[in-house]
Design an enzyme around this catalytic site. Structure first.
Site, PDB file in Angstrom:
ATOM      1  N   LYS A 171       0.849  -1.192   0.000  1.00 43.49           N
ATOM      2  CA  LYS A 171       0.000   0.000   0.000  1.00 43.49           C
ATOM      3  C   LYS A 171       0.889   1.248   0.000  1.00 43.49           C
ATOM      4  CE  LYS A 171      -2.470   3.324   2.355  1.00 43.49           C
ATOM      5  NZ  LYS A 171      -1.889   4.350   1.482  1.00 43.49           N
ATOM      6  N   GLU A 246       9.792   2.729  10.704  1.00 40.63           N
ATOM      7  CA  GLU A 246      10.721   3.844  10.516  1.00 40.63           C
ATOM      8  C   GLU A 246       9.875   5.106  10.559  1.00 40.63           C
ATOM      9  OE1 GLU A 246      13.789   3.908  10.672  1.00 40.63           O
ATOM     10  OE2 GLU A 246      14.243   1.779  10.415  1.00 40.63           O
ATOM     11  N   CYS A 280      13.178  12.000   6.365  1.00 48.16           N
ATOM     12  CA  CYS A 280      13.236  11.757   7.808  1.00 48.16           C
ATOM     13  C   CYS A 280      14.673  11.838   8.295  1.00 48.16           C
ATOM     14  CB  CYS A 280      12.603  10.421   8.163  1.00 48.16           C
ATOM     15  SG  CYS A 280      13.364   9.049   7.340  1.00 48.16           S
ATOM     16  N   GLU A 379       9.124  17.326  14.527  1.00 47.59           N
ATOM     17  CA  GLU A 379       9.523  17.160  13.134  1.00 47.59           C
ATOM     18  C   GLU A 379       8.635  18.039  12.250  1.00 47.59           C
ATOM     19  OE1 GLU A 379       8.892  13.338  11.086  1.00 47.59           O
ATOM     20  OE2 GLU A 379      10.959  13.538  10.396  1.00 47.59           O
TER      21      GLU A 379
HETATM   22  C1  UN1 Z   1      18.096   9.086   2.687  1.00 44.63           C
HETATM   23  O1  UN1 Z   1      18.317  10.022   3.443  1.00 44.63           O
HETATM   24  O2  UN1 Z   1      18.824   8.851   1.715  1.00 44.63           O
HETATM   25  O3  UN1 Z   1      11.743   8.672   4.852  1.00 44.63           O
HETATM   26  C2  UN1 Z   1      16.995   8.140   2.875  1.00 44.63           C
HETATM   27  C3  UN1 Z   1      12.938   8.956   4.821  1.00 44.63           C
HETATM   28  C4  UN1 Z   1      13.934   7.863   5.034  1.00 44.63           C
HETATM   29  C5  UN1 Z   1      14.819   7.649   3.877  1.00 44.63           C
HETATM   30  C6  UN1 Z   1      15.970   8.583   3.858  1.00 44.63           C
HETATM   31  N1  UN1 Z   1      13.253   6.643   5.370  1.00 44.63           N
HETATM   32  O4  UN1 Z   1      13.278  10.111   4.630  1.00 44.63           O
END
Ligand code: UN1
Length: 477
Positions: A171, A246, A280, A379
Protein backbone atom coordinates in the site's frame (compact mmCIF):
# COMPACT_ATOMS: atom_id res chain seq x y z
CA UNK A 1 -6.61 9.23 -19.42
CA UNK A 2 -5.64 5.57 -18.82
CA UNK A 3 -6.70 4.26 -15.45
CA UNK A 4 -3.82 2.64 -13.57
CA UNK A 5 -5.36 -0.24 -11.68
CA UNK A 6 -4.55 -2.25 -8.59
CA UNK A 7 -2.91 -5.65 -8.95
CA UNK A 8 -4.73 -8.37 -7.05
CA UNK A 9 -4.02 -12.09 -7.58
CA UNK A 10 -2.25 -11.30 -10.84
CA UNK A 11 -5.17 -9.29 -12.31
CA UNK A 12 -5.30 -5.55 -12.84
CA UNK A 13 -8.60 -4.43 -11.37
CA UNK A 14 -10.41 -1.29 -10.26
CA UNK A 15 -12.86 1.16 -11.80
CA UNK A 16 -12.76 4.36 -9.87
CA UNK A 17 -9.68 6.49 -9.99
CA UNK A 18 -8.33 9.68 -8.51
CA UNK A 19 -6.07 12.16 -10.23
CA UNK A 20 -2.43 12.40 -9.25
CA UNK A 21 -1.55 16.11 -9.31
CA UNK A 22 1.99 17.52 -9.59
CA UNK A 23 3.01 19.83 -6.72
CA UNK A 24 5.19 21.77 -9.19
CA UNK A 25 2.22 22.57 -11.39
CA UNK A 26 -1.26 21.82 -10.15
CA UNK A 27 -2.49 21.90 -13.77
CA UNK A 28 -0.24 18.93 -14.55
CA UNK A 29 -2.16 15.69 -14.01
CA UNK A 30 0.41 12.90 -13.69
CA UNK A 31 -2.16 10.12 -14.13
CA UNK A 32 -5.33 8.51 -12.88
CA UNK A 33 -5.00 5.77 -10.28
CA UNK A 34 -7.57 3.33 -8.96
CA UNK A 35 -8.58 3.55 -5.32
CA UNK A 36 -8.85 0.25 -3.50
CA UNK A 37 -11.46 -0.31 -0.82
CA UNK A 38 -11.35 -2.54 2.25
CA UNK A 39 -12.70 -5.54 0.29
CA UNK A 40 -9.96 -5.15 -2.32
CA UNK A 41 -7.40 -5.16 0.49
CA UNK A 42 -8.93 -8.36 1.89
CA UNK A 43 -8.82 -9.99 -1.54
CA UNK A 44 -5.19 -8.96 -1.93
CA UNK A 45 -4.29 -10.46 1.45
CA UNK A 46 -6.11 -13.70 0.54
CA UNK A 47 -4.23 -13.83 -2.78
CA UNK A 48 -0.89 -13.32 -1.06
CA UNK A 49 -1.76 -16.00 1.47
CA UNK A 50 -2.64 -18.47 -1.29
CA UNK A 51 0.58 -17.68 -3.16
CA UNK A 52 2.83 -18.06 -0.11
CA UNK A 53 3.37 -21.85 0.06
CA UNK A 54 4.68 -22.09 -3.51
CA UNK A 55 6.72 -18.88 -3.45
CA UNK A 56 8.27 -19.69 -0.08
CA UNK A 57 9.57 -22.92 -1.61
CA UNK A 58 10.50 -21.44 -4.98
CA UNK A 59 14.05 -21.89 -6.18
CA UNK A 60 16.67 -19.26 -5.58
CA UNK A 61 17.26 -18.91 -9.32
CA UNK A 62 13.63 -17.97 -9.88
CA UNK A 63 13.76 -15.27 -7.22
CA UNK A 64 17.13 -14.08 -8.45
CA UNK A 65 15.85 -13.82 -12.03
CA UNK A 66 12.79 -11.72 -11.15
CA UNK A 67 14.73 -9.29 -8.96
CA UNK A 68 17.56 -9.02 -11.50
CA UNK A 69 15.16 -8.33 -14.35
CA UNK A 70 13.36 -5.68 -12.32
CA UNK A 71 16.69 -4.02 -11.53
CA UNK A 72 17.68 -3.98 -15.20
CA UNK A 73 14.39 -2.48 -16.35
CA UNK A 74 14.34 0.19 -13.63
CA UNK A 75 17.88 1.23 -14.57
CA UNK A 76 17.15 1.22 -18.29
CA UNK A 77 14.14 3.49 -17.68
CA UNK A 78 15.74 5.75 -15.05
CA UNK A 79 15.21 9.00 -16.98
CA UNK A 80 11.53 8.28 -17.61
CA UNK A 81 10.83 6.97 -14.10
CA UNK A 82 12.85 9.85 -12.63
CA UNK A 83 10.64 12.29 -14.49
CA UNK A 84 7.51 10.54 -13.20
CA UNK A 85 8.91 10.68 -9.66
CA UNK A 86 9.86 14.37 -9.93
CA UNK A 87 6.42 15.18 -11.31
CA UNK A 88 4.44 13.41 -8.63
CA UNK A 89 6.60 14.11 -5.57
CA UNK A 90 8.31 17.38 -6.43
CA UNK A 91 11.95 16.56 -5.81
CA UNK A 92 14.19 17.92 -8.57
CA UNK A 93 14.90 15.73 -11.59
CA UNK A 94 18.56 14.89 -10.77
CA UNK A 95 17.54 13.81 -7.25
CA UNK A 96 14.65 11.81 -8.69
CA UNK A 97 16.87 10.02 -11.21
CA UNK A 98 19.30 9.33 -8.36
CA UNK A 99 16.48 7.78 -6.35
CA UNK A 100 15.42 5.58 -9.27
CA UNK A 101 19.03 4.44 -9.65
CA UNK A 102 19.07 3.60 -5.96
CA UNK A 103 15.93 1.47 -6.41
CA UNK A 104 17.65 -0.45 -9.24
CA UNK A 105 20.72 -1.00 -7.04
CA UNK A 106 18.52 -2.32 -4.23
CA UNK A 107 16.87 -4.88 -6.52
CA UNK A 108 20.30 -5.84 -7.82
CA UNK A 109 21.62 -6.29 -4.26
CA UNK A 110 18.71 -8.53 -3.24
CA UNK A 111 18.90 -10.49 -6.50
CA UNK A 112 22.40 -11.39 -5.30
CA UNK A 113 21.21 -12.09 -1.76
CA UNK A 114 18.77 -14.68 -3.11
CA UNK A 115 21.83 -16.65 -4.22
CA UNK A 116 23.57 -16.25 -0.89
CA UNK A 117 20.91 -17.58 1.50
CA UNK A 118 22.80 -19.41 4.19
CA UNK A 119 22.44 -20.98 7.60
CA UNK A 120 24.72 -22.45 10.23
CA UNK A 121 25.58 -25.98 11.26
CA UNK A 122 26.75 -26.42 14.84
CA UNK A 123 27.58 -29.40 17.02
CA UNK A 124 24.98 -30.06 19.70
CA UNK A 125 25.83 -30.02 23.39
CA UNK A 126 24.87 -33.70 23.18
CA UNK A 127 27.47 -35.71 21.22
CA UNK A 128 26.25 -37.31 18.00
CA UNK A 129 23.43 -34.80 17.46
CA UNK A 130 23.62 -32.08 14.80
CA UNK A 131 22.08 -28.63 15.03
CA UNK A 132 21.09 -26.60 11.97
CA UNK A 133 20.07 -22.97 12.07
CA UNK A 134 18.15 -21.83 9.01
CA UNK A 135 16.11 -18.81 8.00
CA UNK A 136 12.60 -19.16 6.63
CA UNK A 137 10.28 -16.55 5.14
CA UNK A 138 7.65 -15.29 7.57
CA UNK A 139 4.53 -15.24 5.34
CA UNK A 140 2.40 -12.43 3.97
CA UNK A 141 3.94 -9.02 4.56
CA UNK A 142 2.04 -5.74 4.51
CA UNK A 143 4.17 -2.92 3.13
CA UNK A 144 3.09 0.65 3.88
CA UNK A 145 5.25 3.39 2.39
CA UNK A 146 5.42 7.21 2.60
CA UNK A 147 5.33 9.81 -0.16
CA UNK A 148 8.82 11.26 0.19
CA UNK A 149 10.77 8.42 -1.45
CA UNK A 150 8.16 7.06 -3.89
CA UNK A 151 10.44 4.42 -5.42
CA UNK A 152 13.41 3.83 -3.10
CA UNK A 153 11.44 2.97 0.04
CA UNK A 154 9.05 0.57 -1.78
CA UNK A 155 12.17 -1.01 -3.34
CA UNK A 156 13.94 -1.49 -0.04
CA UNK A 157 10.90 -3.21 1.45
CA UNK A 158 9.62 -5.20 -1.55
CA UNK A 159 13.03 -6.51 -2.71
CA UNK A 160 14.01 -8.23 0.56
CA UNK A 161 10.44 -9.44 1.17
CA UNK A 162 10.46 -11.29 -2.18
CA UNK A 163 14.13 -12.32 -1.99
CA UNK A 164 13.58 -14.25 1.23
CA UNK A 165 10.38 -15.94 -0.05
CA UNK A 166 7.57 -13.83 1.41
CA UNK A 167 4.49 -12.65 -0.42
CA UNK A 168 3.39 -9.03 -0.32
CA UNK A 169 0.45 -6.65 -0.11
CA UNK A 170 1.81 -3.22 -0.93
CA UNK A 171 0.00 0.00 0.00
CA UNK A 172 1.85 3.08 -1.24
CA UNK A 173 1.19 6.62 -0.03
CA UNK A 174 -1.88 8.10 -1.63
CA UNK A 175 0.08 11.12 -2.96
CA UNK A 176 2.53 9.07 -5.06
CA UNK A 177 0.83 6.11 -6.74
CA UNK A 178 2.75 6.60 -10.01
CA UNK A 179 6.11 5.14 -9.02
CA UNK A 180 4.40 2.44 -6.95
CA UNK A 181 2.34 1.34 -9.93
CA UNK A 182 5.42 1.37 -12.20
CA UNK A 183 7.50 -0.79 -9.89
CA UNK A 184 4.68 -3.33 -9.45
CA UNK A 185 4.10 -3.43 -13.21
CA UNK A 186 7.83 -4.09 -13.74
CA UNK A 187 7.93 -6.91 -11.17
CA UNK A 188 4.72 -8.43 -12.52
CA UNK A 189 6.10 -8.53 -16.06
CA UNK A 190 9.44 -9.81 -14.75
CA UNK A 191 7.62 -13.06 -14.05
CA UNK A 192 6.28 -13.09 -10.49
CA UNK A 193 3.63 -15.79 -10.03
CA UNK A 194 0.15 -14.41 -9.41
CA UNK A 195 -0.61 -13.26 -5.90
CA UNK A 196 3.05 -12.98 -4.84
CA UNK A 197 2.95 -9.18 -5.08
CA UNK A 198 -0.34 -7.30 -4.78
CA UNK A 199 -0.84 -3.55 -5.11
CA UNK A 200 -3.62 -1.74 -3.26
CA UNK A 201 -3.52 2.00 -3.83
CA UNK A 202 -5.81 4.12 -1.72
CA UNK A 203 -6.40 5.95 1.50
CA UNK A 204 -4.61 5.06 4.71
CA UNK A 205 -7.85 5.21 6.68
CA UNK A 206 -9.40 2.60 4.36
CA UNK A 207 -6.68 0.40 2.82
CA UNK A 208 -4.02 0.88 5.50
CA UNK A 209 -6.61 0.19 8.19
CA UNK A 210 -7.70 -3.02 6.41
CA UNK A 211 -4.08 -4.23 6.56
CA UNK A 212 -3.80 -3.35 10.26
CA UNK A 213 -7.03 -5.21 11.00
CA UNK A 214 -6.06 -8.39 9.16
CA UNK A 215 -5.21 -11.53 11.13
CA UNK A 216 -3.49 -12.97 8.04
CA UNK A 217 -0.43 -10.76 7.82
CA UNK A 218 2.74 -12.22 9.34
CA UNK A 219 4.40 -8.83 9.36
CA UNK A 220 3.99 -5.15 8.55
CA UNK A 221 6.87 -2.93 7.55
CA UNK A 222 6.02 0.74 7.76
CA UNK A 223 7.73 4.04 7.08
CA UNK A 224 5.82 7.20 7.94
CA UNK A 225 4.64 9.29 10.84
CA UNK A 226 5.17 8.46 14.50
CA UNK A 227 1.42 8.58 15.15
CA UNK A 228 0.59 6.03 12.44
CA UNK A 229 3.60 3.92 13.45
CA UNK A 230 2.12 3.60 16.90
CA UNK A 231 -1.14 2.31 15.41
CA UNK A 232 0.79 -0.23 13.35
CA UNK A 233 2.55 -1.36 16.53
CA UNK A 234 -0.60 -1.69 18.64
CA UNK A 235 -2.55 -3.56 15.97
CA UNK A 236 0.43 -5.86 15.38
CA UNK A 237 0.61 -6.80 19.05
CA UNK A 238 -3.09 -7.57 18.89
CA UNK A 239 -2.57 -9.91 15.92
CA UNK A 240 0.72 -11.39 17.11
CA UNK A 241 2.65 -10.31 14.05
CA UNK A 242 6.10 -8.85 13.46
CA UNK A 243 6.40 -5.14 12.79
CA UNK A 244 9.13 -2.84 11.66
CA UNK A 245 8.75 0.93 11.95
CA UNK A 246 10.72 3.84 10.52
CA UNK A 247 9.26 7.10 11.72
CA UNK A 248 10.32 10.65 12.42
CA UNK A 249 13.59 12.37 12.99
CA UNK A 250 14.89 15.62 14.46
CA UNK A 251 18.41 15.06 13.35
CA UNK A 252 21.24 17.20 14.71
CA UNK A 253 24.11 18.52 12.63
CA UNK A 254 26.95 19.69 14.89
CA UNK A 255 29.42 22.25 13.53
CA UNK A 256 32.59 22.71 15.60
CA UNK A 257 35.02 25.64 15.56
CA UNK A 258 37.64 23.53 13.80
CA UNK A 259 35.31 22.51 10.94
CA UNK A 260 36.15 23.23 7.34
CA UNK A 261 33.59 25.99 6.73
CA UNK A 262 32.89 24.94 3.14
CA UNK A 263 32.31 21.32 4.15
CA UNK A 264 30.05 22.36 7.04
CA UNK A 265 27.93 24.69 4.90
CA UNK A 266 27.52 22.12 2.11
CA UNK A 267 26.53 19.43 4.60
CA UNK A 268 24.08 21.72 6.42
CA UNK A 269 22.48 23.07 3.23
CA UNK A 270 22.03 19.55 1.90
CA UNK A 271 20.78 18.12 5.22
CA UNK A 272 18.39 20.94 5.96
CA UNK A 273 16.98 21.94 2.61
CA UNK A 274 17.62 19.58 -0.29
CA UNK A 275 14.67 17.42 -1.29
CA UNK A 276 12.71 20.37 0.18
CA UNK A 277 13.68 19.13 3.68
CA UNK A 278 11.23 16.29 3.20
CA UNK A 279 13.42 13.45 4.45
CA UNK A 280 13.24 11.76 7.81
CA UNK A 281 17.04 11.98 7.70
CA UNK A 282 16.98 15.76 7.13
CA UNK A 283 18.69 17.95 9.69
CA UNK A 284 16.67 20.77 11.13
CA UNK A 285 18.90 21.42 14.15
CA UNK A 286 22.25 23.00 13.30
CA UNK A 287 24.20 23.01 16.56
CA UNK A 288 27.10 25.40 16.16
CA UNK A 289 29.93 26.34 18.54
CA UNK A 290 30.60 30.00 19.33
CA UNK A 291 33.88 30.47 17.47
CA UNK A 292 32.48 29.60 14.06
CA UNK A 293 28.83 30.58 14.63
CA UNK A 294 28.70 33.96 12.87
CA UNK A 295 30.86 32.87 9.94
CA UNK A 296 28.75 29.74 9.51
CA UNK A 297 25.43 31.62 9.61
CA UNK A 298 26.71 34.19 7.09
CA UNK A 299 28.04 31.51 4.71
CA UNK A 300 24.93 29.34 4.97
CA UNK A 301 22.71 32.37 4.33
CA UNK A 302 24.75 33.21 1.22
CA UNK A 303 24.39 29.61 0.07
CA UNK A 304 20.61 29.67 0.59
CA UNK A 305 20.36 32.94 -1.37
CA UNK A 306 22.10 31.24 -4.30
CA UNK A 307 19.60 28.36 -4.52
CA UNK A 308 16.87 28.31 -7.15
CA UNK A 309 13.46 27.16 -5.92
CA UNK A 310 11.33 26.19 -8.87
CA UNK A 311 9.52 23.49 -10.84
CA UNK A 312 11.09 20.08 -10.17
CA UNK A 313 11.47 19.45 -13.90
CA UNK A 314 13.16 22.77 -14.72
CA UNK A 315 16.89 22.60 -15.41
CA UNK A 316 18.70 24.69 -12.80
CA UNK A 317 16.19 24.14 -9.97
CA UNK A 318 17.96 23.23 -6.74
CA UNK A 319 14.84 22.71 -4.66
CA UNK A 320 11.37 21.79 -5.86
CA UNK A 321 8.00 22.54 -4.26
CA UNK A 322 6.58 21.25 -1.00
CA UNK A 323 4.57 18.09 -1.66
CA UNK A 324 1.05 19.49 -1.18
CA UNK A 325 -1.04 22.27 0.35
CA UNK A 326 -1.37 20.47 3.70
CA UNK A 327 2.38 20.09 4.12
CA UNK A 328 2.90 23.70 3.03
CA UNK A 329 0.42 24.89 5.66
CA UNK A 330 2.29 22.84 8.29
CA UNK A 331 5.65 24.33 7.26
CA UNK A 332 4.28 27.90 7.35
CA UNK A 333 2.67 27.19 10.69
CA UNK A 334 6.00 26.10 12.19
CA UNK A 335 7.69 29.21 10.79
CA UNK A 336 5.13 31.30 12.72
CA UNK A 337 5.63 29.15 15.82
CA UNK A 338 9.41 29.70 15.61
CA UNK A 339 8.97 33.47 15.44
CA UNK A 340 6.56 33.45 18.39
CA UNK A 341 8.94 31.30 20.41
CA UNK A 342 11.61 33.98 20.00
CA UNK A 343 13.88 32.50 17.34
CA UNK A 344 15.11 34.97 14.71
CA UNK A 345 14.09 34.27 11.12
CA UNK A 346 17.46 35.02 9.50
CA UNK A 347 16.44 34.03 5.99
CA UNK A 348 13.48 32.99 3.87
CA UNK A 349 10.23 31.41 4.98
CA UNK A 350 8.06 33.14 2.34
CA UNK A 351 5.72 31.43 -0.03
CA UNK A 352 6.94 31.90 -3.62
CA UNK A 353 5.11 32.34 -6.92
CA UNK A 354 6.58 30.66 -9.99
CA UNK A 355 5.57 30.32 -13.66
CA UNK A 356 3.56 27.22 -12.84
CA UNK A 357 1.09 27.11 -9.92
CA UNK A 358 2.67 24.99 -7.17
CA UNK A 359 3.54 24.85 -3.48
CA UNK A 360 6.80 26.78 -3.48
CA UNK A 361 8.44 27.83 -0.24
CA UNK A 362 11.66 29.74 0.26
CA UNK A 363 13.97 27.77 2.59
CA UNK A 364 13.73 29.17 6.12
CA UNK A 365 16.72 29.55 8.43
CA UNK A 366 16.23 30.46 12.07
CA UNK A 367 19.02 31.62 14.35
CA UNK A 368 19.10 32.23 18.12
CA UNK A 369 16.98 29.11 18.59
CA UNK A 370 17.10 27.02 21.74
CA UNK A 371 16.74 23.28 21.87
CA UNK A 372 13.62 23.58 24.04
CA UNK A 373 11.59 25.34 21.35
CA UNK A 374 8.95 23.37 19.48
CA UNK A 375 10.80 24.07 16.20
CA UNK A 376 13.76 22.20 17.75
CA UNK A 377 11.78 19.29 19.14
CA UNK A 378 9.01 18.52 16.61
CA UNK A 379 9.52 17.16 13.13
CA UNK A 380 8.52 19.83 10.59
CA UNK A 381 9.28 17.88 7.39
CA UNK A 382 9.94 20.97 5.31
CA UNK A 383 12.78 23.29 4.29
CA UNK A 384 13.07 24.83 7.74
CA UNK A 385 16.18 24.60 9.96
CA UNK A 386 17.38 26.40 13.08
CA UNK A 387 20.81 27.29 14.33
CA UNK A 388 21.37 26.60 18.03
CA UNK A 389 24.45 28.29 19.46
CA UNK A 390 26.52 26.27 21.98
CA UNK A 391 29.79 26.98 23.79
CA UNK A 392 31.77 23.80 23.11
CA UNK A 393 31.74 20.19 21.93
CA UNK A 394 30.37 18.81 25.22
CA UNK A 395 27.37 21.10 25.10
CA UNK A 396 26.90 20.32 21.38
CA UNK A 397 26.80 16.58 22.07
CA UNK A 398 24.36 16.98 24.92
CA UNK A 399 22.03 19.19 22.83
CA UNK A 400 22.35 16.78 19.88
CA UNK A 401 21.16 13.89 22.04
CA UNK A 402 18.44 15.90 23.81
CA UNK A 403 15.58 14.77 21.58
CA UNK A 404 13.05 11.98 21.59
CA UNK A 405 14.24 10.93 18.13
CA UNK A 406 17.45 9.18 17.12
CA UNK A 407 17.66 8.48 13.41
CA UNK A 408 20.71 10.25 11.98
CA UNK A 409 23.28 12.68 13.42
CA UNK A 410 26.07 14.61 11.75
CA UNK A 411 29.20 16.42 12.83
CA UNK A 412 31.46 18.76 10.87
CA UNK A 413 34.95 18.78 12.38
CA UNK A 414 38.60 18.25 11.43
CA UNK A 415 39.33 16.76 14.83
CA UNK A 416 39.77 12.99 14.95
CA UNK A 417 39.19 13.15 18.70
CA UNK A 418 35.76 14.79 18.46
CA UNK A 419 34.71 12.79 15.40
CA UNK A 420 35.57 9.54 17.17
CA UNK A 421 33.85 10.59 20.38
CA UNK A 422 30.73 11.69 18.51
CA UNK A 423 30.47 8.41 16.57
CA UNK A 424 30.58 6.53 19.86
CA UNK A 425 28.31 8.79 21.92
CA UNK A 426 25.65 10.01 19.53
CA UNK A 427 22.30 8.39 20.37
CA UNK A 428 21.41 7.93 16.70
CA UNK A 429 21.22 4.91 14.45
CA UNK A 430 23.37 6.54 11.78
CA UNK A 431 26.26 8.98 12.28
CA UNK A 432 27.78 11.12 9.54
CA UNK A 433 31.17 12.82 9.84
CA UNK A 434 31.64 15.80 7.49
CA UNK A 435 28.66 14.55 5.49
CA UNK A 436 24.97 15.46 5.34
CA UNK A 437 22.68 13.61 7.74
CA UNK A 438 20.60 12.47 4.75
CA UNK A 439 21.56 10.47 1.69
CA UNK A 440 22.36 6.89 2.59
CA UNK A 441 23.90 3.93 0.79
CA UNK A 442 21.72 1.09 -0.44
CA UNK A 443 23.68 -1.90 0.88
CA UNK A 444 24.20 -1.12 4.57
CA UNK A 445 21.76 -1.03 7.51
CA UNK A 446 19.33 1.87 7.75
CA UNK A 447 17.44 2.76 10.90
CA UNK A 448 17.36 4.70 14.12
CA UNK A 449 16.87 4.61 17.85
CA UNK A 450 14.38 6.00 20.36
CA UNK A 451 11.11 7.26 18.80
CA UNK A 452 12.56 7.13 15.27
CA UNK A 453 12.47 3.40 14.70
CA UNK A 454 11.31 0.09 16.05
CA UNK A 455 12.43 -3.39 15.14
CA UNK A 456 15.28 -4.70 13.02
CA UNK A 457 17.21 -2.51 10.60
CA UNK A 458 16.26 -2.18 6.94
CA UNK A 459 18.55 -2.66 3.94
CA UNK A 460 21.72 -4.60 3.36
CA UNK A 461 22.09 -8.06 4.84
CA UNK A 462 20.51 -6.85 8.07
CA UNK A 463 17.14 -6.82 6.27
CA UNK A 464 17.01 -10.60 6.81
CA UNK A 465 16.26 -9.99 10.49
CA UNK A 466 12.79 -8.73 9.74
CA UNK A 467 11.95 -10.65 6.58
CA UNK A 468 12.88 -14.09 7.88
CA UNK A 469 12.37 -16.16 10.98
CA UNK A 470 15.09 -18.42 12.37
CA UNK A 471 14.58 -22.14 12.80
CA UNK A 472 16.78 -24.37 14.94
CA UNK A 473 16.62 -28.06 13.96
CA UNK A 474 18.21 -30.94 15.93
CA UNK A 475 18.98 -34.27 14.22
CA UNK A 476 20.07 -37.59 15.64
CA UNK A 477 21.25 -39.37 12.51
C1 UN1 B 1 18.10 9.09 2.69
O1 UN1 B 1 18.32 10.02 3.44
O2 UN1 B 1 18.82 8.85 1.71
O3 UN1 B 1 11.74 8.67 4.85
C2 UN1 B 1 16.99 8.14 2.88
C3 UN1 B 1 12.94 8.96 4.82
C4 UN1 B 1 13.93 7.86 5.03
C5 UN1 B 1 14.82 7.65 3.88
C6 UN1 B 1 15.97 8.58 3.86
N1 UN1 B 1 13.25 6.64 5.37
O4 UN1 B 1 13.28 10.11 4.63
Amino acid sequence: MTLHQNLIAGEWIGKEGTKNVSPSDTNDIVGTYAQANADDAKMAIAAAKAAFPAWSRSGILERHAVLRKASDEILARKEELGKLLAREEGKILPEAIGEVTRAAQIFDFFAGEALRLAGEVLPSARPGIGVEITREPIGVIGIITPWNFPIAIPAWKIAPALCYGNTVVFKPADLVPGCAWAIVDILHRAGLPKGVLNLVMGRGSVVGQALLDSPDLAGITFTGSTATGKRVALSSLEHNRKFQLEMGGKNPMVVLDDADLGVAVEAAANSGFFSTGQRCTASSRLIVTEGIHDKFVAALTEKLKSLTIDNALKAGSHIGPVVDDKQLAQDLDYIEIGKKEGAKLAFGGERLERDTPGFYLQPALFTEATNKMRISQEEIFGPVASVIRVKDYDEALSVANDTRFGLSAGIATTSLKYATHFKRNSEAGMVMVNLPTAGVDFHVPFGGRKASSFGPREQGRYAAEFFTVVKTAYTLP
